[in-house]
Each structure stands twice: as structure tokens, then as C-alpha cells.
Motif scaffolding. Sequence first.
Motif, PDB file in Angstrom:
ATOM      1  N   HIS A  13       0.778  -1.228   0.057  1.00  0.00           N
ATOM      2  CA  HIS A  13       0.177  -0.136   0.039  1.00  0.00           C
ATOM      3  C   HIS A  13       0.804   1.284  -0.089  1.00  0.00           C
ATOM      4  N   PHE A  14       0.434   2.251  -0.804  1.00  0.00           N
ATOM      5  CA  PHE A  14       0.968   3.474  -0.658  1.00  0.00           C
ATOM      6  C   PHE A  14       0.118   4.418  -0.225  1.00  0.00           C
ATOM      7  N   GLY A  15       0.095   4.719   1.183  1.00  0.00           N
ATOM      8  CA  GLY A  15      -0.951   5.542   1.751  1.00  0.00           C
ATOM      9  C   GLY A  15      -2.241   4.611   1.480  1.00  0.00           C
ATOM     10  N   ALA A  18      -3.696   0.991  -2.802  1.00  0.00           N
ATOM     11  CA  ALA A  18      -3.437  -0.642  -2.928  1.00  0.00           C
ATOM     12  C   ALA A  18      -2.763  -0.735  -4.411  1.00  0.00           C
ATOM     13  N   ALA A  19      -1.253  -0.616  -4.232  1.00  0.00           N
ATOM     14  CA  ALA A  19      -0.496  -0.881  -5.667  1.00  0.00           C
ATOM     15  C   ALA A  19      -0.538  -2.345  -6.000  1.00  0.00           C
ATOM     16  N   VAL A  20      -0.060  -3.107  -5.035  1.00  0.00           N
ATOM     17  CA  VAL A  20      -0.334  -4.508  -5.472  1.00  0.00           C
ATOM     18  C   VAL A  20      -0.801  -5.335  -4.349  1.00  0.00           C
ATOM     19  N   PRO A  38      -3.565  -2.204 -17.532  1.00  0.00           N
ATOM     20  CA  PRO A  38      -3.407  -0.806 -17.726  1.00  0.00           C
ATOM     21  C   PRO A  38      -2.587  -0.023 -16.959  1.00  0.00           C
ATOM     22  N   ASN A  39      -2.191   1.275 -17.120  1.00  0.00           N
ATOM     23  CA  ASN A  39      -1.480   1.988 -16.366  1.00  0.00           C
ATOM     24  C   ASN A  39      -1.775   2.241 -14.828  1.00  0.00           C
ATOM     25  N   GLY A  40      -0.897   2.232 -14.100  1.00  0.00           N
ATOM     26  CA  GLY A  40      -1.073   2.039 -12.681  1.00  0.00           C
ATOM     27  C   GLY A  40      -1.657   0.751 -12.075  1.00  0.00           C
ATOM     28  N   ALA A  41      -1.585  -0.511 -12.938  1.00  0.00           N
ATOM     29  CA  ALA A  41      -2.052  -1.464 -12.409  1.00  0.00           C
ATOM     30  C   ALA A  41      -1.025  -2.064 -11.395  1.00  0.00           C
ATOM     31  N   GLY A  42       0.210  -1.743 -11.315  1.00  0.00           N
ATOM     32  CA  GLY A  42       1.147  -2.362 -10.150  1.00  0.00           C
ATOM     33  C   GLY A  42       2.278  -2.904 -10.782  1.00  0.00           C
ATOM     34  N   LYS A  43       2.515  -3.026 -11.992  1.00  0.00           N
ATOM     35  CA  LYS A  43       3.721  -3.915 -12.675  1.00  0.00           C
ATOM     36  C   LYS A  43       4.818  -3.462 -12.468  1.00  0.00           C
ATOM     37  N   THR A  44       5.247  -2.106 -12.363  1.00  0.00           N
ATOM     38  CA  THR A  44       6.341  -1.750 -11.824  1.00  0.00           C
ATOM     39  C   THR A  44       6.631  -1.862 -10.367  1.00  0.00           C
ATOM     40  N   THR A  45       5.547  -1.454  -9.581  1.00  0.00           N
ATOM     41  CA  THR A  45       5.797  -1.933  -8.246  1.00  0.00           C
ATOM     42  C   THR A  45       5.850  -3.239  -7.813  1.00  0.00           C
ATOM     43  N   PHE A  85      14.843  -0.613 -16.176  1.00  0.00           N
ATOM     44  CA  PHE A  85      13.883   0.399 -15.559  1.00  0.00           C
ATOM     45  C   PHE A  85      12.975   1.042 -16.598  1.00  0.00           C
ATOM     46  N   GLN A  86      11.833   1.310 -16.330  1.00  0.00           N
ATOM     47  CA  GLN A  86      10.977   1.690 -17.346  1.00  0.00           C
ATOM     48  C   GLN A  86      11.687   3.199 -18.081  1.00  0.00           C
ATOM     49  N   ASP A  87      12.190   3.964 -16.961  1.00  0.00           N
ATOM     50  CA  ASP A  87      12.985   5.262 -17.501  1.00  0.00           C
ATOM     51  C   ASP A  87      14.383   4.885 -17.838  1.00  0.00           C
TER      52      ASP A  87
HETATM   53  N1  LIG Z   1       6.557   5.226  -4.630  1.00  0.00           N
HETATM   54  C1  LIG Z   1       5.446   5.297  -4.679  1.00  0.00           C
HETATM   55  N2  LIG Z   1       4.750   6.076  -3.711  1.00  0.00           N
HETATM   56  C2  LIG Z   1       3.455   6.253  -3.806  1.00  0.00           C
HETATM   57  N3  LIG Z   1       2.546   5.788  -4.837  1.00  0.00           N
HETATM   58  C3  LIG Z   1       3.099   4.722  -5.767  1.00  0.00           C
HETATM   59  C4  LIG Z   1       4.628   4.595  -5.650  1.00  0.00           C
HETATM   60  N4  LIG Z   1       4.982   3.774  -6.708  1.00  0.00           N
HETATM   61  C5  LIG Z   1       3.734   3.439  -7.119  1.00  0.00           C
HETATM   62  N5  LIG Z   1       2.701   4.074  -6.577  1.00  0.00           N
HETATM   63  C6  LIG Z   1       1.350   4.085  -6.990  1.00  0.00           C
HETATM   64  O1  LIG Z   1       0.935   2.528  -7.283  1.00  0.00           O
HETATM   65  C7  LIG Z   1       0.298   2.346  -8.206  1.00  0.00           C
HETATM   66  C8  LIG Z   1       0.917   1.402  -9.097  1.00  0.00           C
HETATM   67  O2  LIG Z   1       2.032   1.909  -9.980  1.00  0.00           O
HETATM   68  P1  LIG Z   1       2.881   1.288 -11.029  1.00  0.00           P
HETATM   69  O3  LIG Z   1       4.018   2.334 -11.267  1.00  0.00           O
HETATM   70  O4  LIG Z   1       3.300   0.020 -10.370  1.00  0.00           O
HETATM   71  O5  LIG Z   1       1.924   0.916 -12.088  1.00  0.00           O
HETATM   72  P2  LIG Z   1       2.352   0.494 -13.491  1.00  0.00           P
HETATM   73  O6  LIG Z   1       1.648  -0.674 -13.594  1.00  0.00           O
HETATM   74  O7  LIG Z   1       3.965   0.001 -13.565  1.00  0.00           O
HETATM   75  O8  LIG Z   1       2.057   1.420 -14.481  1.00  0.00           O
HETATM   76  P3  LIG Z   1       2.552   2.079 -15.787  1.00  0.00           P
HETATM   77  O9  LIG Z   1       1.960   1.254 -16.886  1.00  0.00           O
HETATM   78  O10 LIG Z   1       1.890   3.396 -15.942  1.00  0.00           O
HETATM   79  O11 LIG Z   1       4.140   1.895 -15.738  1.00  0.00           O
HETATM   80  C9  LIG Z   1      -0.150   3.615  -9.053  1.00  0.00           C
HETATM   81  O12 LIG Z   1      -1.443   4.109  -8.513  1.00  0.00           O
HETATM   82  C10 LIG Z   1       1.053   4.702  -8.652  1.00  0.00           C
HETATM   83  O13 LIG Z   1       0.588   5.938  -8.504  1.00  0.00           O
END
Ligand SMILES: Nc1ncnc2c1ncn2[C@@H]1O[C@H](COP(=O)(O)OP(=O)(O)OP(=O)(O)O)[C@@H](O)[C@H]1O
Lengths: 248, 292
Positions: A13-15, A18-20, A38-45, A85-87
Motif C-alpha cells: 500500500h502507498f497511503g 493498494a498498488a499491489v 493498464p497504467n497504474g496496475a502495479g507492474k513496476t511496483t 527500468f521503465q525510464d
Molecule cells: N513510490 C510510490 N509512492 C506512492 N505511490 C506509488 C509509488 N509507486 C507506485 N505508486 C502507485 O502505485 C500504483 C501502481 O503504480 P505502478 O508504477 O506500479 O504501475 P504500472 O503498472 O507500472 O503503471 P505504468 O503502466 O504506468 O508503468 C499507482 O497508483 C502509483 O501511483
Amino acid sequence: MSPILSVRGLAKHFGGVAAVQGVDLDLPAGLITALVGPNGAGKTTLFNLITGAVEADTGRVMLAGTELARRTPARMARLGVARSFQDLRLFQSMSVQANVLTAIEPHAWFWQPGGRRAHARRLQATEMALAETGLSALADALAAELAYAERKFLSLARILATGAQIWLLDEPASGLDPASRARFSALLRKHAGQGVAICLVEHNLDIVSALADRIVFLDQGRKLAEGEPQAILRDPALAAIYFGERRA
Amino acid sequence: MSAYLLNLAELGTIFALLSLSLNVLIGYGGIFSVAHAVFFGVGAYAGAQIALHLAPDVLLAALGGGLAAGVLSFALALPALRVRGEYFVVASLGLQMVATTVFTEAQGITGGYGGLVGIPPPSLFGLDISSPRLFLSVCIAILLAVMAGVHALMRGSFGRSLMAVRDSESAAEAFGKIVPILKTLAVVLGCIIAGAAGGLFALQMSFVNVESFTLDQSVLIMAMVIIGGVGTLLGPLLGTALLLLLPAALSFLPGIPPTELGAVQQGIYGLAMTLLMIFRPGGIAGRAEGRR
Ligand SMILES: Nc1ncnc2c1ncn2[C@@H]1O[C@H](COP(=O)(O)OP(=O)(O)OP(=O)(O)O)[C@@H](O)[C@H]1O
Ligand SMILES: [Mg+2]
């Protein structure tokens, strides 16, 4: 085939976000698993949780059957889990060659162990990684001076050189032109063929269906589906989520 | 060479060591410290005490100064490097202010505001080298040896690791770099060299006091590195030469009253740094285009 990397119930959880949320994932050796959502699904997390870049609230990560409790990115790298990394996060002010060489010099002391012989081996691994990614001619160029596709390939070369058996690639093919994309796909196929477990995040479903052996579909931090690409991509419910949210 | 020029050359060599050492932190490690004069000072006091109580041996003073500064920096680096870059600058500023007070108050070790006086003329393995020419030669030999050592380290895996951390800490970690150890080593290495420069400084001046180890001095050393060119071998030397010669050159300029020299000098440093950061952020010896 038994998975070389397994994830059970990872959550973060970030605040209030619920990222994952309780994700299970198995990465078998030699297979390419696409992480789609989709964007924000939590893949990078999810990658950040696996490598310890972000501390998980709960959940376990097993490497070849051994649980890794206190994960840090450096330790995971030493265990053969490489990530991009994505970036990209290239070492901008360093040469292409130095970017790759330093990626296989993890020792923190003033010099690396093993002397000249080990150094020669690392130079050779660097050369091979550059050759494989088509960057040999640019070895002395600064990373910051590279063109877009070259930067993506350099990010891959760093991982290639490490000899890691597990690759976590965050949108490695995004924005590539068709020729580069073909080169990229061939490269991944080749290494999967040699036993590397690859997990890649990819938005382009054409690439996914052409390249992936399996798809894991993530939405709002949850794993919604997992399976053969054709089955997942044909599922109208998943398509609605994927395209619906992407357009929104 | 006149006595004046020899004196200037000795100081130049010592400050070249200093800026070279700060360049390890700033140029390679991306660690911005505004407390470098503290370690210069600790080395100078240690060198002075060694000269006063043991022997005024150049190598002994340099080694003792380096050791004292190295130990202190090691003790401070581990906690200090836990904070992020921006805060490290503030932490080092705090250290500089505390240290200036300690240097002034610790009468027994530093001689307080009056400093340590009567440091005997320098020797080397029992031979008298108090002639400026000899002392300068020894200082230059030390500078060249340190330059060669630092250059070798920075061209090797350690330099690459440091630069990788500077460019992207998270990516460096993802390739197995243990960032706190790398940064600590860089800080300790830089501070050992600064301490050694302090040891030489004590013998060169034959007295030391807190005025040489204040924030002004830290800023001057930083200006030498930045104006010369961070992360390059020769940049710091160039910066040192420019900033040491500037006051001398200014004093020959007509029309500037001596009382205003200090202010004019500060103005020129400031202007030079600002213009450089805008037009040539890599410094004079750096690459023409700025780092991204
Ligand atoms: N360090 C962080 N602090 C607060 N919130 C975060 C942090 N990292 C990710 N989030 C939040 O967690 C959720 C998942 O983000 P994440 O980057 O994992 O998505 P993603 O699937 O990789 O998206 P994208 O396709 O845009 O890369 C999002 O709502 C994002 O705003
Ligand atoms: Mg992402």
C-alpha cells in the motif's frame, strides 16, 4: 517445469493506494512471461517488491525454492535477478562500454577480486553484450549521446552481461521501431532458449502475442488472469478492462 | 625563483592536493561537502602536533594528518551518508560550523584562536629540507604520487562504481553496488588526502590557526574544483592555479584599493561560478556541454 522464481501474496500500500494486492507469480526457466495491465496496475511496483527496491507489506519471494526474506536490490542482483527500468536509468555521463562493464563489477572495494584474468573476462563479457545488442561501434560514445533505440539496447546490454538467470524487464520494447523490435524479440527468444526466465512488462499486445509464452494480467494491483497468450487476449472481459482503462 | 613565488608554488601544490581530494567526493561521488576545510584543519593540527612533539618530518606529518582526518571522516560518513544528497550539504555545513567552534575552543589541541606556533622547519628522514626549493620538490613529489594513485583508482572499477552511483543510485544498486560502502570509501579517501595536505600546510606555514579552516576555505576549495572542472584529472589543478593566482594578479591591478581586494575577489569567484554553471557546467577542463 518448476519455477525458478516464485512470488506468493506480495502486497504493498502507498497511503490509501493498494498498488499491489496479494499477487502470486511464477517465473519458470526458459519462458517469457508478459506482465500486462493498464497504467497504474502495479507492474513496476511488483518488480520493485521482488527486488527489494520497495519493501513489501506482506508476501514471500522464493528463488529456486529458497525464501529470500530481507531483499535489497544489490543482494538480488548478486543472486542473479537482473532488472531494467521503465525510464532506463543509464549511467548517463559514462561511456557505453563503461555502462556495461560497471554492471558486472559489483564489488564495493577499491578494486575487484580476481586480478587481471577476471578483468579480462569481464571485458570480454562486455564486448559480447555490446556485440549482441548492436552497440559495438558505439562503445566509446557517452550513454547520454545515444539515440532512443540505442539507449533501450544499452539498458538490455547491461543485463545481458551479468549472466543473470532471471530478467525483469520494465517496458523494454516501448517506442521501438519495427526493425529494432524484431532484433529485440530475437534477442529475448535466444536467451529464453538458453534457460533464462524472463518477465517483461509490455503494453503493445502485438509484441506480447508474438513473444510471450504466458501472460499475467494485472489490474489495480490484483492478478486477474494468467495463461496462454491467445486465451488471455481473446477474453472480452479483460480486453474491456485493458482498453477501457487505457482510453480513460 | 623569488621567495614570494616559491611560497606561492608551495601553497599551490598543497591546495592542488586539497582540490584533487574534494574532486573525489564531488566529481566522482556526486557528494557535495562544504566541510572539506575541517579535514584539512584536522590534518594540519595533527601534523603540527607531530612536528612539535615527535619530529617535523614531512612524510610523518602527511601520514599523521591523513590518518587523523581519515578516522574522523569514517566516523562521520557512515551516519551522514544515510541522508539524501541535498541534506548532506546541510549536514556538512553543520559540521563545518561545529568544527570551527571546536578548533577555536579546544585550546589544549589546537592552541585556540592563537593557534599552534613555533612549528620547527621541515625535515625528511632526519635530513633538513627547510630550504623552500627542497620542500617544494617534496610537496610536488607527494602531489604527483597522489595524483597517480587517484587517477588509477578513478579509471578503474572503483571510479566506475562511484560514477554509476552518482548517475543513478537505484540502477547502480540494481547491479549489485553497495552504495553506502562506496560513498564512505570515497569520502574517507578524499579526507585522508585533505588531511595529508593539512600536515604539509602546517610545516609550510610553521604555524596554524583556525582562520585557515573556516567555511570560507571550504567554499574556496569547492570553487577550485567546480571552476576547474569536476570529475577530471586536471580540472582541480587548473582551478587551484586560477584561484590562487587571482588575488596575486588583482593586487597588481591599478585602481583597486587594497581594502577592497577581498570583496572584489569574492565577487569574481561568485560571478565565475555562476557563469560557468550556466554556460559550461562541466568546468573549464570539463566537456563543453553540460551533463544531463
Ligand atoms: N513510490 C510510490 N509512492 C506512492 N505511490 C506509488 C509509488 N509507486 C507506485 N505508486 C502507485 O502505485 C500504483 C501502481 O503504480 P505502478 O508504477 O506500479 O504501475 P504500472 O503498472 O507500472 O503503471 P505504468 O503502466 O504506468 O508503468 C499507482 O497508483 C502509483 O501511483
Ligand atoms: Mg510501470
